[in-house]
Design an enzyme around this catalytic site. Structure first.
Site, short mmCIF file in Angstrom:
data_model
loop_
_atom_site.label_atom_id
_atom_site.label_comp_id
_atom_site.label_asym_id
_atom_site.label_seq_id
_atom_site.Cartn_x
_atom_site.Cartn_y
_atom_site.Cartn_z
CG ASP A 105 19.71 -41.89 -4.66
OD1 ASP A 105 19.09 -41.99 -3.59
OD2 ASP A 105 19.15 -41.92 -5.78
CD GLU A 106 19.71 -39.31 -8.62
OE1 GLU A 106 18.52 -39.43 -8.27
OE2 GLU A 106 20.12 -39.67 -9.75
CG PHE A 107 21.56 -34.26 -0.21
CD1 PHE A 107 20.37 -33.81 0.32
CD2 PHE A 107 22.74 -33.60 0.15
CE1 PHE A 107 20.33 -32.73 1.20
CE2 PHE A 107 22.72 -32.53 1.02
CZ PHE A 107 21.52 -32.10 1.54
#
Length: 372
Positions: free
Chosen positions: A204-206
């Site tokens: 997530d949210e790289f």
């Protein structure tokens, strides 16, 4: 032995039952002082009912996983605290404990060869083994959660050479040495959690998934190494597949968060491996894929619905603490997070009861404000 376990959870319970394991029944039955169950674990659940005054009942297990997720990356929790949580989970017949060991703010498990990465407060390797063993006593599987390729700010302070340009917390997934570093760290994680059938690898949210243009190195790598028409998002999917394949080599199943995959605002040339399971937590951005995209692509899914199942310390990011009334009135295990308000279809997302791709649901404790 089972009676002793129940006595530890319900000290005042002293009634003995005749216990019979019968493989031909699906769940368990209680008839006054007689319990028939498909397995020892289900007999244990029957005794939990009996300890709370149930004299006659017939139960079947519908959801495979009933879990709790704990963010230990941001906030230290002691072994004693986890023991108490495990006992609480056992009383409620919850059977999965997912421990999030790394975050932008910390890394809290002393793994052999990676001790220097640890925050000042961290569990030892033996502490975690003790937690895993104690959970197993109550038929609870402990799952490691190690977030990658984002949420790595703490680790990348020690390994700045692996940081993605223009980011403080993202891994340079175009760098083969960076990928090898993560695999080495993951290998140590999986050795510690050797009995877990699952590893959550984050995903997530790289980066802000609608802003790949601010990370041109990803685009360059995509066109050079993947396809002339490939984009930065293809590099991200390729990385998740790569790490997922590595996890599968340990005979474990990889899981990721949903927000970066099958985006409606992107066209992908790389397909996500269908064996990677999806923990669906949000659809706050209109570009995020609906639940049916993951079902259509044959992924198993789990419900981490943020609106009703997130307990966020400090009530950050707009979350308010869940309470009994909110949970009872609003939560249904088959209802997933609402679609973004700009969707042109119904916002509500549901999955059918007994759907073969639906594995279960988790309550999450997130420590965005670790001082709370």
């Amino acid at each position: 032995m089972l009676e002793e376990k129940i006595k530890n959870l319900f000290p005042t319970f002293d009634k003995e039952h005749e216990l019979i394991i019968r493989k031909e029944i699906e769940g368990y039955k209680i008839f006054e002082s007689r319990i028939e169950a498909h397995s020892e674990r289900l007999a244990f659940y029957a005794l939990i009912d009996a300890a709370q005054g149930v004299k006659e009942v017939e139960q079947k297990e519908i959801l495979t996983e009933r879990g709790v997720h704990v963010d230990m990356g941001r906030k230290y929790f002691s072994k004693k605290w986890f023991y108490k949580l495990i006992e609480m989970m056992a009383r409620k017949k919850l059977n999965r404990l997912q421990i999030h060991i790394s975050e932008n703010e910390g890394f809290r498990l002393k793994l052999p060869g990676y001790e220097s990465l640890c925050s000042n407060q961290a569990l030892s390797y033996q502490d975690m083994q003790d937690i895993i063993q104690y959970a197993s006593k109550y038929y609870i599987e402990v799952i490691p959660s190690f977030d990658t390729p984002g949420h790595l700010k703490h680790i990348l302070k020690s390994y700045p050479q692996y940081r993605l340009k223009n980011s403080e917390s993202a891994l340079d997934i175009t760098n083969p040495k960076a990928r090898l570093f993560i695999k080495g760290l993951l290998s140590s994680v999986m050795d510690c959690f050797k009995d877990s059938k699952v590893v959550h690898i984050g995903g997530d949210e790289f980066i802000p998934f609608d802003q790949y243009e601010f990370y041109p190195d990803l685009e360059t790598y995509a066109k050079s190494e993947i396809d002339k028409d490939a984009t930065g998002s293809d590099v991200y999917i390729d990385y998740i597949n790569d790490i997922g394949k590595f996890v599968m080599q340990y005979n474990k199943i990889p899981r990721i968060w949903n927000d970066g995959m099958y985006r409606l605002d992107q066209k992908s040339h790389v397909s996500l491996n269908a064996d990677i399971q999806i923990t669906y937590w949000t659809s706050w951005h209109e570009g995020m894929a609906p639940l049916h995209s993951f079902i259509t692509h044959n992924h198993d899914v789990l419900n981490f619905m943020d609106e009703n199942l997130y307990f966020v310390l400090g009530e950050c990011a707009g979350y308010s603490y869940p309470n009994v009334d909110k949970m009872q009135n609003n939560f249904n295990p088959y209802r997933f997070p609402n679609r973004h308000k700009n969707t042109d279809s119904s916002r509500e997302q549901w999955i059918e009861i007994n759907h073969k791709q639906y594995l279960g649901s988790y309550f999450s404790i997130w420590c965005d404000d670790p001082k709370q």
